[in-house]
Design a protein around this motif. Structure first.
Motif, PDB file in Angstrom:
ATOM      1  N   ASP A   1       0.922  -1.145   0.188  1.00 50.46           N
ATOM      2  CA  ASP A   1      -0.120  -0.027  -0.024  1.00 50.46           C
ATOM      3  C   ASP A   1       0.734   1.186  -0.138  1.00 50.46           C
ATOM      4  O   ASP A   1       2.001   1.223   0.492  1.00 50.46           O
ATOM      5  N   VAL A   2       0.266   2.134  -0.664  1.00 49.15           N
ATOM      6  CA  VAL A   2       1.168   3.584  -0.768  1.00 49.15           C
ATOM      7  C   VAL A   2       0.557   4.702   0.149  1.00 49.15           C
ATOM      8  O   VAL A   2      -0.530   4.840   0.235  1.00 49.15           O
ATOM      9  N   SER A   3       1.690   5.336   0.677  1.00 52.65           N
ATOM     10  CA  SER A   3       1.352   6.181   1.862  1.00 52.65           C
ATOM     11  C   SER A   3       1.338   7.888   1.328  1.00 52.65           C
ATOM     12  O   SER A   3       0.787   8.674   1.667  1.00 52.65           O
ATOM     13  N   ALA A   4       2.535   7.781   0.229  1.00 52.83           N
ATOM     14  CA  ALA A   4       2.568   9.309  -0.327  1.00 52.83           C
ATOM     15  C   ALA A   4       3.215   8.841  -1.899  1.00 52.83           C
ATOM     16  O   ALA A   4       3.854   7.822  -2.063  1.00 52.83           O
ATOM     17  N   VAL A   5       2.984   9.990  -2.618  1.00 51.60           N
ATOM     18  CA  VAL A   5       3.450  10.130  -3.900  1.00 51.60           C
ATOM     19  C   VAL A   5       3.828  11.541  -4.364  1.00 51.60           C
ATOM     20  O   VAL A   5       3.258  12.456  -3.864  1.00 51.60           O
ATOM     21  N   LYS A   6       4.913  11.609  -4.895  1.00 52.58           N
ATOM     22  CA  LYS A   6       5.475  12.665  -5.779  1.00 52.58           C
ATOM     23  C   LYS A   6       5.604  12.704  -7.177  1.00 52.58           C
ATOM     24  O   LYS A   6       5.915  11.481  -7.634  1.00 52.58           O
ATOM     25  N   ILE A   7       5.319  13.722  -7.905  1.00 54.88           N
ATOM     26  CA  ILE A   7       5.479  13.749  -9.252  1.00 54.88           C
ATOM     27  C   ILE A   7       6.442  14.852  -9.664  1.00 54.88           C
ATOM     28  O   ILE A   7       6.565  15.888  -8.950  1.00 54.88           O
ATOM     29  N   LYS A   8       7.163  14.470 -10.735  1.00 60.05           N
ATOM     30  CA  LYS A   8       8.205  15.543 -11.081  1.00 60.05           C
ATOM     31  C   LYS A   8       8.248  15.678 -12.766  1.00 60.05           C
ATOM     32  O   LYS A   8       8.137  14.710 -13.268  1.00 60.05           O
ATOM     33  N   GLY A   9       7.946  16.836 -13.307  1.00 58.57           N
ATOM     34  CA  GLY A   9       8.061  16.926 -14.818  1.00 58.57           C
ATOM     35  C   GLY A   9       9.574  17.350 -15.085  1.00 58.57           C
ATOM     36  O   GLY A   9      10.389  17.701 -14.203  1.00 58.57           O
ATOM     37  N   THR A  10       9.965  17.483 -16.300  1.00 61.93           N
ATOM     38  CA  THR A  10      11.301  17.932 -16.671  1.00 61.93           C
ATOM     39  C   THR A  10      11.555  19.186 -16.413  1.00 61.93           C
ATOM     40  O   THR A  10      12.690  19.908 -16.418  1.00 61.93           O
ATOM     41  N   ARG A  11      10.433  20.007 -16.353  1.00 60.24           N
ATOM     42  CA  ARG A  11      10.477  21.523 -15.803  1.00 60.24           C
ATOM     43  C   ARG A  11      10.150  21.800 -14.506  1.00 60.24           C
ATOM     44  O   ARG A  11       9.899  23.120 -14.346  1.00 60.24           O
ATOM     45  N   THR A  12       9.987  21.040 -13.809  1.00 56.72           N
ATOM     46  CA  THR A  12       9.498  21.181 -12.391  1.00 56.72           C
ATOM     47  C   THR A  12      10.489  20.275 -11.299  1.00 56.72           C
ATOM     48  O   THR A  12      11.208  19.679 -11.756  1.00 56.72           O
ATOM     49  N   GLY A  13      10.159  20.969 -10.118  1.00 55.87           N
ATOM     50  CA  GLY A  13      10.749  20.150  -9.089  1.00 55.87           C
ATOM     51  C   GLY A  13       9.698  19.014  -8.654  1.00 55.87           C
ATOM     52  O   GLY A  13       8.901  18.549  -9.339  1.00 55.87           O
ATOM     53  N   TRP A  14       9.794  18.239  -7.507  1.00 60.21           N
ATOM     54  CA  TRP A  14       9.240  17.253  -7.011  1.00 60.21           C
ATOM     55  C   TRP A  14       7.961  17.925  -6.346  1.00 60.21           C
ATOM     56  O   TRP A  14       8.194  18.746  -5.558  1.00 60.21           O
TER      57      TRP A  14
END
Length: 123
Positions: free
Chosen positions: A53-66
């Motif tokens: 089970d997942v408790s946290a998720v972060k996403i990052k684009g090539t032009r953004t931070g996490w």
């Protein structure tokens, strides 16, 4: 999901119990199904091994931070951010505190409705 078991046994005429936790094994990597519209991005995360089970998720684009994502329901995570025309990376933390990072899971020409596969937790 993690398999939980409650086991009973007798020891010296006393009923003893113990819990057993078995980590999940999955074939292939974690799957990310991307949906949404415009700047609203929803990601369904599936095929999660380890704790399951997942408790946290972060996403990052090539032009953004996490960027931290919010849990919508179940394993659907969402964010309001303009990530169109950017390769997407994901950082997933399981309930046992283990974090795995998958870089450039989705290419810069991804579309809503597609599913991508990243790294997997050890099981």
């Amino acid at each position: 999901m993690t398999k939980w078991g409650l086991y009973f046994f007798f020891k010296n005429s006393t009923l003893a119990t113990y819990n057993l936790v078995i980590k999940c094994r999955k074939e292939g990597g974690i799957r990310y199904t991307v949906s949404g519209y415009g700047i609203y991005l929803s990601v369904l995360i599936s095929n999660v091994a380890g704790a399951g089970d997942v408790s946290a998720v972060k996403i990052k684009g090539t032009r953004t931070g996490w960027l931290p994502m919010g849990r919508n329901w179940g394993q659907n995570w969402h964010i309001n951010a303009d990530l169109n025309h950017q390769a997407l990376s994901f950082e997933v933390t399981s309930s046992d505190g283990v974090t795995i990072t998958s870089y450039n899971v989705a290419p810069k020409d991804w579309n809503f409705g597609q599913t991508f596969e990243g790294k997997q937790f050890e099981s």
